[in-house]
Design a protein around this motif. Structure first.
Motif, PDB file in Angstrom:
ATOM      1  N   LYS A  81      77.771  71.836   4.743  1.00  0.00           N
ATOM      2  CA  LYS A  81      79.223  71.959   4.671  1.00  0.00           C
ATOM      3  C   LYS A  81      79.781  70.833   3.820  1.00  0.00           C
ATOM      4  N   PRO A  82      80.935  71.051   3.183  1.00  0.00           N
ATOM      5  CA  PRO A  82      81.586  69.952   2.467  1.00  0.00           C
ATOM      6  C   PRO A  82      82.107  68.914   3.452  1.00  0.00           C
ATOM      7  N   LEU A  83      82.369  67.716   2.943  1.00  0.00           N
ATOM      8  CA  LEU A  83      82.694  66.569   3.792  1.00  0.00           C
ATOM      9  C   LEU A  83      83.844  66.834   4.758  1.00  0.00           C
ATOM     10  N   ASP A  84      84.984  67.306   4.265  1.00  0.00           N
ATOM     11  CA  ASP A  84      86.163  67.424   5.130  1.00  0.00           C
ATOM     12  C   ASP A  84      85.902  68.399   6.273  1.00  0.00           C
ATOM     13  N   ARG A  88      85.767  67.406  10.303  1.00  0.00           N
ATOM     14  CA  ARG A  88      86.802  67.915  11.213  1.00  0.00           C
ATOM     15  C   ARG A  88      86.271  68.985  12.169  1.00  0.00           C
ATOM     16  N   GLU A  89      85.360  69.806  11.705  1.00  0.00           N
ATOM     17  CA  GLU A  89      84.883  70.920  12.540  1.00  0.00           C
ATOM     18  C   GLU A  89      83.708  70.550  13.428  1.00  0.00           C
ATOM     19  N   ALA A 216      85.528  54.693   0.089  1.00  0.00           N
ATOM     20  CA  ALA A 216      86.500  54.826  -1.000  1.00  0.00           C
ATOM     21  C   ALA A 216      85.972  55.760  -2.079  1.00  0.00           C
ATOM     22  N   ASN A 217      86.859  56.627  -2.581  1.00  0.00           N
ATOM     23  CA  ASN A 217      86.548  57.493  -3.728  1.00  0.00           C
ATOM     24  C   ASN A 217      85.279  58.299  -3.502  1.00  0.00           C
ATOM     25  N   GLU A 218      85.093  58.784  -2.276  1.00  0.00           N
ATOM     26  CA  GLU A 218      83.879  59.539  -1.963  1.00  0.00           C
ATOM     27  C   GLU A 218      83.934  60.953  -2.521  1.00  0.00           C
ATOM     28  N   THR A 219      85.099  61.607  -2.397  1.00  0.00           N
ATOM     29  CA  THR A 219      85.265  62.976  -2.891  1.00  0.00           C
ATOM     30  C   THR A 219      86.551  63.071  -3.708  1.00  0.00           C
ATOM     31  N   ARG A 220      86.650  64.128  -4.490  1.00  0.00           N
ATOM     32  CA  ARG A 220      87.896  64.356  -5.229  1.00  0.00           C
ATOM     33  C   ARG A 220      89.061  64.556  -4.272  1.00  0.00           C
TER      34      ARG A 220
END
Length: 435
Positions: A81-84, A88-89, A216-220
């Motif tokens: 899964k992507p980071l966010d 969160r999930e 910091a600056n981990e993902t767009r």
């Protein structure tokens, strides 16, 4: 000469200039420092304890400069899964169920894993930090520890309490474990801590005389909101709140532009590269060679075992060298020696901790890599092998602060069998509560 000595004898040694020489290493166990490095020291010194390094290479202990060690309990729990969404999930709901005993069990599991793969120092951002301090004390490792602050989704009182806990932990435990534990104030990221509280956290860290560590600056997705809302890049914002300094170290630094790289170099702030986590979460490829060319201190970290999924820094070393070439579109980028330096001297510098070099007067933090395995033959270039061929399982002995933590693959400071069994049970219970 010290009367309490450890001799690492019969092997080859990786010197700070990356020359490999036949040499013994004599260690003062009382002071935890290297007394001498040279040939045939065994002939002139009757040491109290000897480690056999024959057929091996003595290297500085590896430094895992960014991890969340207790997340070993969530190894394999949520993948692909992507980071966010992953946070969160899956991860944050599970972490909400963590108690002190869970963190202790996960931390001890991670410490055993790191000792067995030659890591002698690490930085950790997590919760229930007193449990981790005690675990590090017993394990014999060196660490820079802190309570991670997240204020989003909390009311003012809870958010402020989170900052205060990070500061209080940093003040109370700095210098614990006979000085092997140092601390930092650790706001989670530039987007998960509100600006006023971020400023307070940074000011409090400066007052306490401890570093600041953040993602910091981990993902767009972390960069764009700051640019849209503030009209400036994330590291410009970090500099505005006073976060960038010679004792600051930032995890990831994937999406940094040229101006931010120059700012990092100007402020002498370090970046911890976590290539495996960045690849697994599809966060991107950090411009490591550009950072090195600009004079930025770059270290290596595994991140947590839920996004890696191991704490073997040799894996990270290989990933860093190879991904660095891919990112730069240049096979000469991030060469073997640069990758090894990031995992040793670079990590120690980023964390402001001793270690990272095998030389007289340096901290006695080292590992002995067994070179007898088929995948390490022939030995054309041992620095190349460290970057591209060595595995954590090739580590024969691990020493930190002059104390033997692992001898002949046996961890001496923790009961590895008990640690693994306890962690397995705790992980099952944790997941059942979270679901």
């Amino acid at each position: 000469m010290s009367s309490n000595t450890l001799l690492v004898a019969g092997g080859r040694v990786l010197r700070p200039d990356f020359e490999v020489v036949d040499a013994d290493v004599l260690i003062d166990r009382d002071d935890g420092v290297i007394d001498a490095v040279g040939p045939d020291l065994a002939a002139d010194h009757e040491a109290d304890e000897t480690l056999d390094a024959a057929g091996g290479l003595v290297i500085p202990g590896l430094v895992n400069a960014h991890t969340h060690v207790a997340m070993t309990l969530l190894r394999g729990y949520a993948d692909d899964k992507p980071l966010d969404a992953w946070l969160r999930e899956d991860i944050w709901p599970a972490e909400a169920e963590l108690g002190p005993e869970d963190v202790r069990a996960g931390a001890e599991l991670g410490l055993v894993e790191m000792i067995r793969s030659g890591t002698t120092a690490f930085a950790d951002m997590y919760f229930h930090v007193p449990e981790l301090v005690d675990a590090v004390d017993r394990a014999g490792l060196r660490a820079r520890l802190g309570h991670g602050v997240v204020t989003v989704g909390k009311d003012d009182e809870a958010a402020r309490a989170d900052v205060e806990e990070s500061v209080d932990v940093a003040r109370e435990y700095d210098g614990a474990a006979d000085g092997r534990v140092r601390t930092a104030v650790m706001p989670h990221s530039l987007t998960t801590v509100a600006e006023p509280l971020l400023r307070e956290a940074v000011d409090a860290a400066r007052d306490a005389g401890v570093p600041v560590h953040t993602h910091a600056n981990e993902t767009r997705e972390e960069v764009e909101p700051i640019v849209d809302e503030r009209g400036e890049r994330p590291l410009e914002y970090a500099d505005d709140v006073g976060l960038l300094s010679e004792t600051s170290f930032l995890a990831h630094g994937v999406h940094v532009d040229e101006a931010e790289i120059d700012l990092l170099a100007e402020r002498d702030a370090a970046v911890v590269h976590c290539p495996a986590s960045n690849m697994k979460l599809a966060s991107g490829i950090a411009p490591v060679q550009d950072l090195l060319d600009a004079g930025v201190t770059v270290a290596l970290g595994t991140d947590g075992a839920a996004s890696n999924n191991d704490l073997d820094l040799f894996d990270e070393l290989r990933d860093a060298a190879m991904l660095g070439k891919l990112g730069a579109d240049d096979a000469a980028a991030v060469p073997a020696a640069a990758a090894v330096r990031m995992a040793t001297e670079g990590g120690a510098a980023a964390l402001s901790l001793p270690g990272g070099r095998i030389e007289a007067g340096a901290a006695a933090d080292l590992a002995v890599v067994d070179l007898d395995a088929p995948h390490l033959a022939p030995a054309h270039d041992l620095v190349s092998h460290l970057a591209y061929a060595v595995r954590g399982s090739d580590v024969r002995h691990t020493v930190c602060d002059g104390q033997v933590l692992m001898r002949d693959r046996e961890v001496l400071t923790l009961d590895a069998e008990r640690v693994v069994e306890t962690a397995r049970k705790r992980a099952v219970d944790l997941v059942a509560r979270a679901e």
